[in-house]
Design a protein around this motif. Structure first.
Motif, PDB file in Angstrom:
ATOM      1  N   LYS A 116      49.574  38.371  52.231  1.00  0.00           N
ATOM      2  CA  LYS A 116      49.846  37.086  51.590  1.00  0.00           C
ATOM      3  C   LYS A 116      50.359  36.084  52.613  1.00  0.00           C
ATOM      4  CE  LYS A 116      52.465  34.883  47.864  1.00  0.00           C
ATOM      5  NZ  LYS A 116      53.445  35.090  46.753  1.00  0.00           N
ATOM      6  N   LEU A 119      47.579  34.887  54.983  1.00  0.00           N
ATOM      7  CA  LEU A 119      46.715  33.854  54.431  1.00  0.00           C
ATOM      8  C   LEU A 119      47.423  32.508  54.362  1.00  0.00           C
ATOM      9  CD1 LEU A 119      44.990  35.859  51.543  1.00  0.00           C
ATOM     10  CD2 LEU A 119      44.134  35.405  53.846  1.00  0.00           C
ATOM     11  N   GLU A 123      46.203  29.098  56.198  1.00  0.00           N
ATOM     12  CA  GLU A 123      45.994  27.836  55.477  1.00  0.00           C
ATOM     13  C   GLU A 123      46.819  26.706  56.079  1.00  0.00           C
ATOM     14  OE1 GLU A 123      46.298  26.117  50.880  1.00  0.00           O
ATOM     15  OE2 GLU A 123      46.473  28.264  51.279  1.00  0.00           O
ATOM     16  N   THR A 144      44.240  41.114  48.158  1.00  0.00           N
ATOM     17  CA  THR A 144      44.686  39.746  48.404  1.00  0.00           C
ATOM     18  C   THR A 144      43.575  38.915  49.024  1.00  0.00           C
ATOM     19  OG1 THR A 144      46.901  40.652  48.794  1.00  0.00           O
ATOM     20  CG2 THR A 144      46.557  38.367  49.403  1.00  0.00           C
ATOM     21  N   SER A 146      40.686  37.740  48.307  1.00  0.00           N
ATOM     22  CA  SER A 146      39.861  37.537  47.117  1.00  0.00           C
ATOM     23  C   SER A 146      38.940  36.333  47.308  1.00  0.00           C
ATOM     24  CB  SER A 146      40.748  37.305  45.896  1.00  0.00           C
ATOM     25  OG  SER A 146      41.492  36.104  46.052  1.00  0.00           O
ATOM     26  N   ASN A 148      38.960  33.722  45.444  1.00  0.00           N
ATOM     27  CA  ASN A 148      39.773  32.517  45.274  1.00  0.00           C
ATOM     28  C   ASN A 148      40.529  32.170  46.546  1.00  0.00           C
ATOM     29  OD1 ASN A 148      38.981  32.007  42.639  1.00  0.00           O
ATOM     30  ND2 ASN A 148      40.661  33.166  41.728  1.00  0.00           N
ATOM     31  N   SER A 149      41.091  33.185  47.209  1.00  0.00           N
ATOM     32  CA  SER A 149      41.850  32.913  48.435  1.00  0.00           C
ATOM     33  C   SER A 149      40.931  32.379  49.529  1.00  0.00           C
ATOM     34  CB  SER A 149      42.565  34.176  48.912  1.00  0.00           C
ATOM     35  OG  SER A 149      41.643  35.178  49.310  1.00  0.00           O
ATOM     36  N   SER A 150      39.710  32.897  49.599  1.00  0.00           N
ATOM     37  CA  SER A 150      38.771  32.406  50.613  1.00  0.00           C
ATOM     38  C   SER A 150      38.337  30.972  50.310  1.00  0.00           C
ATOM     39  CB  SER A 150      37.554  33.333  50.714  1.00  0.00           C
ATOM     40  OG  SER A 150      36.737  33.242  49.564  1.00  0.00           O
ATOM     41  N   ARG A 152      40.272  28.700  48.940  1.00  0.00           N
ATOM     42  CA  ARG A 152      41.393  27.873  49.388  1.00  0.00           C
ATOM     43  C   ARG A 152      41.330  27.657  50.898  1.00  0.00           C
ATOM     44  NH1 ARG A 152      46.042  27.074  46.392  1.00  0.00           N
ATOM     45  NH2 ARG A 152      47.211  27.047  48.357  1.00  0.00           N
TER      46      ARG A 152
END
Length: 259
Positions: A116, A119, A123, A144, A146, A148-150, A152
């Motif tokens: 977490k 990432l 970012e 983690t 995911s 969605n995270s990619s 972002r």
């Protein structure tokens, strides 16, 4: 207390990025990486680099550092490193980075205790105008990472103007917003004069390209002096002559030397 320590790490990263940003001139990032990989790595996007095998973790990180430096166009490179990756394969070595022909003063290394934070660091770094490229390097499977995270991270890359190289080792590919996905492994290099060790050599396989396109394989060497990738020089095909003092009868019909 552990959560406080994690928050403090992110705060320190933000402070360091703000310090880099102060007085940073506006830089126009290149539209593409120069050389043999021109047009392959789209800028302001995510690219996934997977180690072909767990033993190739060092190779995939080295490749990411080289291509990240080219992508940065003289700006800083942030290398966010999962502590598990460092535990499995060792911490980055400043002298080794310099030996690759990369200015270590342009590389900001951040170790993260969990994915977490890794990432978040990526970012935040992508948003910094002083950063030209970001590498996040992680070991093992993690939910983690995911879709969605990619997404972002892809948005942060587009808005910030930097390029992200997501390095994974000991993990299988999963759905993401990455522009390309690669398998990277080390391959034998060609020795230099005097049997000196050759240039770092990589076998690269393009597994996926967003929007389709040709998938192919490269064998490339990293030339630290020229700071560029090149194809290995072809073998000369020359054969070492038999020693003059040894008679021809010293070789059997099968080509093995007689003692």
């Amino acid at each position: 207390m552990k959560n406080m320590c994690r928050d403090e790490r992110i705060s320190l990263v933000r402070q360091r990025l703000r310090a880099l940003d102060q007085g940073c001139p506006e830089v126009c990032h290149p539209k593409q990486i120069p050389g043999l990989l021109s047009g392959v790595f789209k800028q302001e996007a995510i690219h996934e680099l997977y180690a072909a095998d767990a033993a190739d973790a060092v190779a995939v990180n080295a490749f990411a550092l080289a291509v990240g430096m080219l992508s940065a166009n003289g700006q800083h490179v942030v290398w966010a490193l999962d502590e598990m990756m460092a535990s499995e394969h060792g911490d980055p070595y400043g002298v080794g980075i310099e030996e690759m022909g990369i200015d270590s003063s342009k590389v900001l290394i951040v170790k993260s205790s969990n994915i977490k934070n890794l990432l978040i660091t990526g970012e935040e770094s992508l948003k910094s105008p002083s950063v030209g490229s970001v590498i996040i390097s992680a070991w093992g499977k993690s939910e983690t990472f995911s879709l969605n995270s990619s997404r972002r991270l892809a948005l942060a890359a587009k808005l910030g103007g930097a390029t992200l190289f997501c390095v994974r080792a000991g993990a299988e590919p999963s759905p993401s917003a990455a522009e390309t996905r690669w398998s990277v492994k080390a391959t034998a290099s060609t020795s230099l004069a005097g049997a000196a060790p050759g240039h770092p050599s990589f076998s690269l396989t393009l597994l996926r390209r967003r929007g389709g396109g040709e998938l192919k394989n490269w064998i490339l060497e990293w030339d630290r002096d020229a700071r560029s990738f090149r194809e290995p020089a072809p073998l000369s095909g020359a054969v070492v002559p038999v020693a003059a003092q040894r008679p021809a009868e010293a070789w059997s019909q099968r080509g093995r030397r007689v003692a």
